[in-house]
Motif scaffolding. Structure first.
Motif, short mmCIF file in Angstrom:
data_model
loop_
_atom_site.label_atom_id
_atom_site.label_comp_id
_atom_site.label_asym_id
_atom_site.label_seq_id
_atom_site.Cartn_x
_atom_site.Cartn_y
_atom_site.Cartn_z
N PRO A 31 0.86 -1.30 -0.06
CA PRO A 31 -0.07 -0.05 -0.09
C PRO A 31 1.00 1.30 -0.10
CG PRO A 31 -0.85 -1.58 1.48
CD PRO A 31 0.36 -2.16 0.91
N SER A 32 1.91 1.41 0.85
CA SER A 32 2.60 2.66 0.98
C SER A 32 3.33 2.91 -0.32
CB SER A 32 3.57 2.49 2.20
OG SER A 32 2.82 2.34 3.17
N LEU A 33 4.11 1.78 -0.82
CA LEU A 33 4.94 1.81 -2.06
C LEU A 33 3.77 2.05 -3.19
CD1 LEU A 33 7.42 1.51 -3.58
CD2 LEU A 33 6.91 -0.88 -3.83
N VAL A 75 -4.48 14.16 -0.26
CA VAL A 75 -3.60 13.57 -1.38
C VAL A 75 -2.88 12.23 -0.54
CG1 VAL A 75 -1.81 13.56 -3.04
CG2 VAL A 75 -3.19 15.31 -3.10
N PHE A 76 -1.99 12.47 0.18
CA PHE A 76 -1.03 11.66 0.67
C PHE A 76 -2.04 10.49 1.67
CE2 PHE A 76 1.34 10.00 4.49
CZ PHE A 76 1.95 8.87 3.64
N ILE A 77 -2.55 11.12 2.66
CA ILE A 77 -3.30 10.33 3.75
C ILE A 77 -4.48 9.69 3.04
CG2 ILE A 77 -4.56 10.25 5.93
CD1 ILE A 77 -2.72 12.52 6.87
N ASN A 78 -5.18 10.38 2.06
CA ASN A 78 -6.33 9.93 1.44
C ASN A 78 -6.05 8.63 0.69
OD1 ASN A 78 -7.94 10.33 -1.45
ND2 ASN A 78 -9.33 10.81 0.34
N GLN A 79 -4.91 8.75 -0.30
CA GLN A 79 -4.72 7.78 -0.83
C GLN A 79 -4.17 6.34 -0.31
OE1 GLN A 79 -3.31 7.98 -5.07
NE2 GLN A 79 -3.70 10.16 -5.08
N TRP A 80 -3.13 6.72 0.49
CA TRP A 80 -2.46 5.54 1.57
C TRP A 80 -3.41 4.97 2.38
CZ3 TRP A 80 -2.30 5.47 7.07
CH2 TRP A 80 -1.34 4.44 7.56
N SER A 81 -4.48 5.70 3.03
CA SER A 81 -5.47 4.80 3.73
C SER A 81 -6.32 3.94 2.90
CB SER A 81 -6.56 5.88 4.57
OG SER A 81 -7.09 6.96 3.76
#
Length: 287
Positions: A31-33, A75-81
């Motif tokens: 997920p993070s990658l 952007v970041f937290i939205n996509q990562w979660s």
């Protein structure tokens, strides 16, 4: 006004498909990658457009701060979660959670944007949520299975609502391409240190087809669709724009049939009619 709603609906249909796309991608990438790689290709795509148009603008300090917050949260937290949640959560059930975004967005819009909470919008939300109940639970609430992945999807819903409000605030002063490019650059930079530390062991596909699928969905879902969304949201109320997310469970259901061979039941068809009816009711305006 109708044209703006039509474009926003297309965006939501693309994002609805992303639930199935994401479910497929997390089988091949951590997920993070996956978050970092998607943001990388999105930024490259948007940078290419900006370079072609010679479209790079300076921001004042207050707007830059909002862009940074938008990049981190929206952007970041939205996509990562989103990707973390889809590791275990069902795509259609995840779409149900995201369909609750209008409720939170309406509250935030009333607080920060001074938008009115109309009776029509409230009734439309109820009708659409009732439709989601039929689509996801098939008329039986006991069929809803709650797992840990859905808690991450709830975080995705919260950050999506915040993204809508922030984009609405910026859209009156900054053009869509600048908002989208700069916020995704921030999201990408933030994602880099987490891409190789959060997931152990790191999972990366070696199949060319998986990488092409990753790049294609990144550009279309988060590049082109986001640009279109940011370009049209300035013409409608944020709370009414977000209620279109109720279409996502229906789109996820159809894409599940096409890509995952998941059959569509009668209750799902009935639910989709309620969803569309709720969206029409909430967004319709008398001339």
């Amino acid at each position: 006004m109708f044209k703006a709603y039509a474009w926003l609906t297309i965006c939501v249909m693309v994002w609805g498909s992303n639930f199935v796309f994401g479910k497929m991608l997390v089988q091949d990438f951590s997920p993070s990658l996956l978050t970092m790689l998607r943001l990388l290709f999105i930024v490259l795509f948007l940078f290419g457009i900006a370079l072609y148009k010679k479209h790079f603008k300076r921001l004042n300090k207050s707007d830059l701060l909002i862009i940074i917050l938008l990049g981190v949260i929206g952007v970041f937290i939205n996509q990562w979660s989103f990707f973390v949640g889809l590791q275990t959560a069902d795509p259609t059930t995840s779409a149900l959670i995201l369909a609750m975004t209008p409720i939170l967005t309406a509250v935030l819009a009333a607080i920060f944007l001074k938008e009115k909470l109309t009776t029509r919008m409230f009734l439309g939300s109820i009708v659409a949520i009732l439709g989601i109940y039929f689509v996801v639970a098939k008329g039986d609430i006991s069929s809803l299975h709650i797992d840990k992945g859905l808690f991450w999807i709830v975080l995705t819903m919260i950050t999506f609502a915040i993204m809508i409000i922030m984009t609405r605030l910026l859209s009156h002063r900054i053009d869509p391409l600048t908002i989208t490019l700069y916020s995704n650059v921030v999201g990408f930079i933030v994602s880099i240190p987490f891409a190789f530390t959060l997931d152990k062991p790191l999972h990366v596909s070696t199949q060319v087809s998986d990488w092409l699928f990753l790049i294609g969905t990144a550009v279309v879902v988060h590049g082109i669709a986001t640009l279109i969304w940011n370009n049209n949201i300035r013409h409608v109320d944020a709370s009414k724009a977000s209620i279109l997310s109720n279409l996502e469970p229906f789109v996820a259901m159809v894409m599940g049939l096409i890509l995952l061979y998941k059959p569509i039941t009668g209750s799902e068809i009935l639910g989709s009619l309620f969803i569309v009816g709720g969206v029409v009711l909430s967004t319709y305006q008398r001339k």
